[in-house]
Scaffold this motif. Structure first.
Motif, short mmCIF file in Angstrom:
data_model
loop_
_atom_site.label_atom_id
_atom_site.label_comp_id
_atom_site.label_asym_id
_atom_site.label_seq_id
_atom_site.Cartn_x
_atom_site.Cartn_y
_atom_site.Cartn_z
N HIS A 177 84.69 38.25 109.04
CA HIS A 177 84.64 39.58 108.44
C HIS A 177 85.40 40.62 109.28
N HIS A 178 85.75 40.25 110.50
CA HIS A 178 86.53 41.15 111.36
C HIS A 178 88.03 41.00 111.14
N VAL A 179 88.43 40.00 110.34
CA VAL A 179 89.86 39.65 110.21
C VAL A 179 90.45 40.21 108.93
N THR A 180 91.46 41.07 109.08
CA THR A 180 92.22 41.58 107.94
C THR A 180 93.56 40.84 107.90
N ILE A 181 94.33 41.05 106.86
CA ILE A 181 95.64 40.43 106.79
C ILE A 181 96.55 40.98 107.89
N GLU A 182 96.35 42.25 108.26
CA GLU A 182 97.13 42.83 109.36
C GLU A 182 96.79 42.14 110.68
N THR A 183 95.50 41.84 110.88
CA THR A 183 95.06 41.15 112.09
C THR A 183 95.68 39.75 112.16
N PHE A 184 95.61 39.04 111.04
CA PHE A 184 96.17 37.68 110.97
C PHE A 184 97.66 37.69 111.26
N ASN A 185 98.37 38.63 110.68
CA ASN A 185 99.82 38.74 110.90
C ASN A 185 100.11 39.01 112.38
N ASP A 186 99.33 39.88 112.99
CA ASP A 186 99.52 40.20 114.41
C ASP A 186 99.26 38.98 115.29
N HIS A 187 98.18 38.25 115.00
CA HIS A 187 97.85 37.06 115.78
C HIS A 187 98.95 36.00 115.63
N MET A 188 99.44 35.80 114.41
CA MET A 188 100.47 34.79 114.20
C MET A 188 101.79 35.18 114.88
N SER A 189 102.12 36.47 114.85
CA SER A 189 103.34 36.93 115.52
C SER A 189 103.28 36.63 117.01
N LYS A 190 102.14 36.91 117.63
CA LYS A 190 101.98 36.65 119.07
C LYS A 190 102.02 35.15 119.36
N PHE A 191 101.42 34.37 118.47
CA PHE A 191 101.38 32.93 118.67
C PHE A 191 102.78 32.33 118.55
N ARG A 192 103.55 32.77 117.56
CA ARG A 192 104.92 32.26 117.40
C ARG A 192 105.80 32.67 118.59
N GLU A 193 105.52 33.82 119.15
CA GLU A 193 106.27 34.25 120.33
C GLU A 193 106.02 33.30 121.50
N LEU A 194 104.78 32.86 121.66
CA LEU A 194 104.45 31.90 122.71
C LEU A 194 105.17 30.57 122.48
N ILE A 195 105.19 30.14 121.22
CA ILE A 195 105.90 28.90 120.89
C ILE A 195 107.37 29.02 121.28
N GLY A 196 107.96 30.16 120.96
CA GLY A 196 109.38 30.37 121.26
C GLY A 196 109.68 30.40 122.74
N ASN A 197 108.70 30.83 123.55
CA ASN A 197 108.92 30.89 125.00
C ASN A 197 108.90 29.53 125.67
N LYS A 198 108.26 28.55 125.01
CA LYS A 198 108.21 27.15 125.48
C LYS A 198 107.67 27.03 126.91
N LYS A 199 106.60 27.75 127.17
CA LYS A 199 105.95 27.65 128.48
C LYS A 199 104.55 27.06 128.30
N THR A 200 103.92 26.74 129.41
CA THR A 200 102.56 26.14 129.45
C THR A 200 102.49 24.98 128.46
N CYS A 201 101.59 25.05 127.46
CA CYS A 201 101.40 23.91 126.56
C CYS A 201 102.56 23.71 125.58
N PHE A 202 103.52 24.62 125.59
CA PHE A 202 104.68 24.47 124.70
C PHE A 202 105.93 23.99 125.46
N GLU A 203 105.75 23.63 126.73
CA GLU A 203 106.88 23.11 127.49
C GLU A 203 107.31 21.76 126.92
N TYR A 204 108.59 21.52 126.85
CA TYR A 204 109.21 20.31 126.28
C TYR A 204 109.05 20.23 124.77
#
Length: 304
Positions: free
Chosen positions: A144-171
């Motif tokens: 109930h705390h999650v709006t579509i704006e919240t989801f979009n923000d979380h996904m944007s941050k998560f995709r940024e981490l994927i793009g950086n290819k660090k920690t669990c995204f290395e290799y």
């Protein structure tokens, strides 16, 4: 759950479902009237003109407004007459709704062909790839705390981490993702596929757990995840000859075929009730990495 406790994505999903059920004649008159009285006020209370809504949700908005006008939503009571008028007006939007459904099917078919080419290119380039499949979602008790704006923000941050290819995204050598919304419970979620260099990464269960925990951190504890990499789930797929996660070897046709099937689950044209019922402007619902990049070894230079 009280209608007043419905969060923004869920109330829109329920309105979407009410409209499609009404047009399909799969819901009785009294149930339509009951849902109108339960959903109209929370829908109007959450409505945001800056967001994009599905055609069924817009049909609901336009049809109800044509009947009640400027009456404050909390003062509207949907009686027999208003409900009948709602049903009658709603039929005017049937073509718009069907056109949106067909557009979704077409786009998903396009996405499917694109994803198949991308994943096939990666498999043909690497002797082995470690395939990771997890679903990113939200805990029921905190949704109930999650709006579509919240989801979009979380996904944007998560995709940024994927793009950086660090920690669990290395290799990480490839990725694909698809955003969806449940048709009944309205839950926002992401189907995620990650493909790692199999010569550098081996433990799929551990990686899936690390990625899932990263999602929980980004969401501030609101998120949870489902991993397909526990022993029992993988054994079940293996018994049925459908194991397409874990280590995939280029020279094993059965593994390659199963891996492609796993990847293409992200794009299924027949899942017409799983698309997002509302979106932030410019919000992407599907994407994948690029195969031809300057950093990918073994490819001819990209001409300028």
């Amino acid at each position: 759950m009280s209608y007043l406790q419905l969060n923004q994505p869920l109330v829109v999903a329920k309105v979407h479902s009410l409209v499609t059920d009404t047009l399909a004649n799969t819901i009785c008159f009294n149930e339509i009237m009951k849902k109108l009285n339960g959903l109209y006020y929370p829908f109007m209370n959450h409505f945001n003109i800056e967001l994009f809504y599905s055609k069924p949700a817009l049909a609901f908005l336009n049809s109800t407004q044509a009947i009640v006008g400027d009456i404050y939503p909390e003062n509207v009571i949907w009686d027999h007459d208003k409900t009948q008028r709602f049903i009658n007006i709603l039929s005017c939007y049937k073509n718009d709704i069907e056109n949106e459904r067909q557009a979704f099917i077409y786009q998903e078919a396009q996405n499917k062909r694109e994803l198949q080419h991308y994943v096939s290119s990666l498999i043909n380039h690497y002797s082995r790839l470690l395939f990771i499949r997890i679903d990113l979602k939200y805990a029921k008790e905190t949704s109930h705390h999650v709006t579509i704006e919240t989801f979009n923000d979380h996904m944007s941050k998560f995709r940024e981490l994927i793009g950086n290819k660090k920690t669990c995204f290395e290799y990480l050598q490839g990725n694909a993702w698809a955003l969806e919304q449940g048709d009944i419970k309205g839950g926002l979620h992401c189907h995620l596929l990650l493909m790692y260099d199999g010569s550098q990464r081996q433990s799929d269960w551990y990686l899936a757990k690390e990625v899932g925990e990263k999602w929980k951190t980004i969401t501030g504890g609101l998120g949870e995840y489902y991993s397909y990499h526990d022993k029992e789930t993988k054994q079940c797929y293996e018994r049925n000859g459908k194991l397409g996660i874990g280590m995939i070897h280029q020279n094993n046709p059965a593994e390659v075929e199963n891996a492609l099937c796993t990847a293409l689950y992200l794009t299924k044209p027949e899942k017409t009730e799983q698309y997002l019922k509302l979106k932030v402007p410019g919000m992407r619902t599907f994407g994948h990495g690029q195969f031809r990049t300057s950093k990918r070894r073994g490819l001819p230079p990209i001409s300028k």
